[in-house]
Motif scaffolding. Structure first.
Motif, PDB file in Angstrom:
ATOM      1  N   ALA A  16       0.710  -1.177   0.139  1.00 51.27           N
ATOM      2  CA  ALA A  16      -0.110   0.101  -0.053  1.00 51.27           C
ATOM      3  C   ALA A  16       0.882   1.193  -0.029  1.00 51.27           C
ATOM      4  O   ALA A  16       1.857   1.242   0.624  1.00 51.27           O
ATOM      5  N   GLY A  17       0.358   2.336  -0.976  1.00 47.46           N
ATOM      6  CA  GLY A  17       1.071   3.530  -0.900  1.00 47.46           C
ATOM      7  C   GLY A  17       2.463   3.556  -1.694  1.00 47.46           C
ATOM      8  O   GLY A  17       3.178   4.286  -1.758  1.00 47.46           O
ATOM      9  N   ALA A  18       2.845   2.430  -2.393  1.00 49.08           N
ATOM     10  CA  ALA A  18       4.178   2.499  -3.073  1.00 49.08           C
ATOM     11  C   ALA A  18       3.997   3.317  -4.254  1.00 49.08           C
ATOM     12  O   ALA A  18       4.634   3.561  -5.183  1.00 49.08           O
ATOM     13  N   GLU A 151       7.649   5.298   5.495  1.00 49.56           N
ATOM     14  CA  GLU A 151       7.413   6.782   5.825  1.00 49.56           C
ATOM     15  C   GLU A 151       6.954   7.573   4.686  1.00 49.56           C
ATOM     16  O   GLU A 151       5.882   8.171   4.445  1.00 49.56           O
ATOM     17  N   GLU A 152       7.501   7.106   3.237  1.00 55.61           N
ATOM     18  CA  GLU A 152       7.042   7.830   2.181  1.00 55.61           C
ATOM     19  C   GLU A 152       5.544   7.276   1.955  1.00 55.61           C
ATOM     20  O   GLU A 152       4.793   8.060   1.084  1.00 55.61           O
ATOM     21  N   ARG A 153       5.533   6.061   1.863  1.00 59.38           N
ATOM     22  CA  ARG A 153       4.084   5.322   1.663  1.00 59.38           C
ATOM     23  C   ARG A 153       3.252   6.064   2.545  1.00 59.38           C
ATOM     24  O   ARG A 153       1.760   6.488   2.006  1.00 59.38           O
ATOM     25  N   ALA A 154       3.230   6.219   3.926  1.00 58.72           N
ATOM     26  CA  ALA A 154       2.307   6.818   4.788  1.00 58.72           C
ATOM     27  C   ALA A 154       1.874   8.247   4.176  1.00 58.72           C
ATOM     28  O   ALA A 154       0.848   8.566   4.089  1.00 58.72           O
ATOM     29  N   ASN A 155       3.011   8.912   4.156  1.00 57.48           N
ATOM     30  CA  ASN A 155       2.664  10.311   3.477  1.00 57.48           C
ATOM     31  C   ASN A 155       1.829  10.355   2.004  1.00 57.48           C
ATOM     32  O   ASN A 155       1.054  11.228   2.181  1.00 57.48           O
ATOM     33  N   ARG A 156       2.406   9.692   1.205  1.00 56.92           N
ATOM     34  CA  ARG A 156       1.487   9.598  -0.004  1.00 56.92           C
ATOM     35  C   ARG A 156      -0.117   8.975   0.275  1.00 56.92           C
ATOM     36  O   ARG A 156      -0.870   9.849  -0.412  1.00 56.92           O
ATOM     37  N   ASP A 169      -4.817  11.419  10.462  1.00 55.55           N
ATOM     38  CA  ASP A 169      -3.799  11.318  11.382  1.00 55.55           C
ATOM     39  C   ASP A 169      -2.715  10.557  11.095  1.00 55.55           C
ATOM     40  O   ASP A 169      -2.717   9.234  10.849  1.00 55.55           O
ATOM     41  N   ILE A 170      -1.577  11.227  10.663  1.00 60.07           N
ATOM     42  CA  ILE A 170      -0.375  10.592  10.012  1.00 60.07           C
ATOM     43  C   ILE A 170       0.030   9.196  10.890  1.00 60.07           C
ATOM     44  O   ILE A 170       0.486   8.270  10.208  1.00 60.07           O
ATOM     45  N   GLU A 171       0.195   9.290  12.283  1.00 58.63           N
ATOM     46  CA  GLU A 171       0.870   8.394  12.974  1.00 58.63           C
ATOM     47  C   GLU A 171       0.107   7.112  13.060  1.00 58.63           C
ATOM     48  O   GLU A 171       0.160   6.192  12.669  1.00 58.63           O
ATOM     49  N   LYS A 172      -1.576   7.294  13.003  1.00 58.36           N
ATOM     50  CA  LYS A 172      -2.335   6.320  12.906  1.00 58.36           C
ATOM     51  C   LYS A 172      -2.366   5.474  11.554  1.00 58.36           C
ATOM     52  O   LYS A 172      -2.263   4.234  11.496  1.00 58.36           O
TER      53      LYS A 172
END
Ligand code: DC
Length: 227
Positions: A16-18, A151-156, A169-172
């Motif tokens: 996910a998020g790649a 980290e990059e995948r979460a940001n995307r 909520d970025i941490e979540k």
């Protein structure tokens, strides 16, 4: 699949998020191929189960939900389930959190795989998901595995969700992505992993355009060798 050699299927797998969906869609457009978003299929079946009030722990009922789903993904980005446009609804966080009940179900996956092969048999296709290169199209001539740092995948994903109007909520979100990676990689049926003959591309720090260029170049190189 009628014995047809799947030389004109390009598989794109990864976590996910790649950046798979965005770039796979653009690469398909550039190549003149159809685009098959198989995550959207698992999302659609999950939405249908929730919409029908089917208990997500009832494996037999979930298999029926997938088998009897009338799924239409013919029109661009939109996804219709039983005639209802669920394009936005299937991306809602509660659907995302529940997909694993269906993605872990062998009978649901069998239905999905058969459907994916029927769609790809219609013409040249870029197929994006988790098990495209390993299970669904093992004969594909060009297999790509996209990855990026967690980290990059979460940001995307956060950017995508904000754009769709969800609060983030970025941490979540990072925690949920880690959890989904774990599930996808460790499930017994069709775990997420690169096919032995996949080309791995790390998209950390790459823009979507750069990734599309890389994919198109890889496909053209493979086609050049094949012809
Ligand atoms: O790519 P996506 O986030 O839309 O996928 C949603 C979920 O569907 C993901 O958690 C794993 C599952 N999936 C799968 O099991 N097999 C596929 N071929 C595609 C997606």
């Amino acid at each position: 699949m009628g014995g047809r050699t799947i030389t004109d299927v390009v598989t794109i797998d990864g976590p996910a998020g790649a950046g798979k969906s965005t770039v796979a869609r653009c690469a398909a457009e550039r190549l003149g191929y159809a685009f098959l978003d198989t995550g959207a299929m698992y999302r659609a079946a999950t939405w249908r189960a929730m919409h029908l009030g089917v208990p997500l722990t009832d494996d037999v009922a979930l298999a029926t939900v997938a088998r009897e789903m009338n799924l239409d993904m013919a029109e661009g980005n939109s996804v219709l389930v039983d005639g209802v446009d669920v394009s936005a609804a299937i991306r809602a966080p509660d659907v995302t959190r529940s997909i694993h009940y269906l993605a872990d179900n062998t009978n649901v996956r069998e239905t999905m795989v058969a459907h994916q092969r029927r769609i790809a048999a219609l013409g040249p296709t870029v197929a994006e998901g988790r098990d495209m290169g390993t299970i669904v199209f093992p004969e594909a001539a060009c297999k790509i595995y996209l990855d990026a740092s967690p980290e990059e995948r979460a940001n995307r994903r956060a950017e995508d969700m904000k754009a769709a109007g969800h609060s983030v909520d970025i941490e979540k979100l990072a925690g949920e992505i880690r959890e989904r990676d774990e599930r996808d990689r460790n499930r017994t049926v069709a775990p997420l992993r690169p096919a032995d003959d996949a080309i791995e591309v790390d998209t950390t720090g790459m823009t979507p355009d750069e990734t599309v260029d890389a994919i198109v170049a890889l496909v053209e190189a493979v086609k050049g060798t094949a012809s």
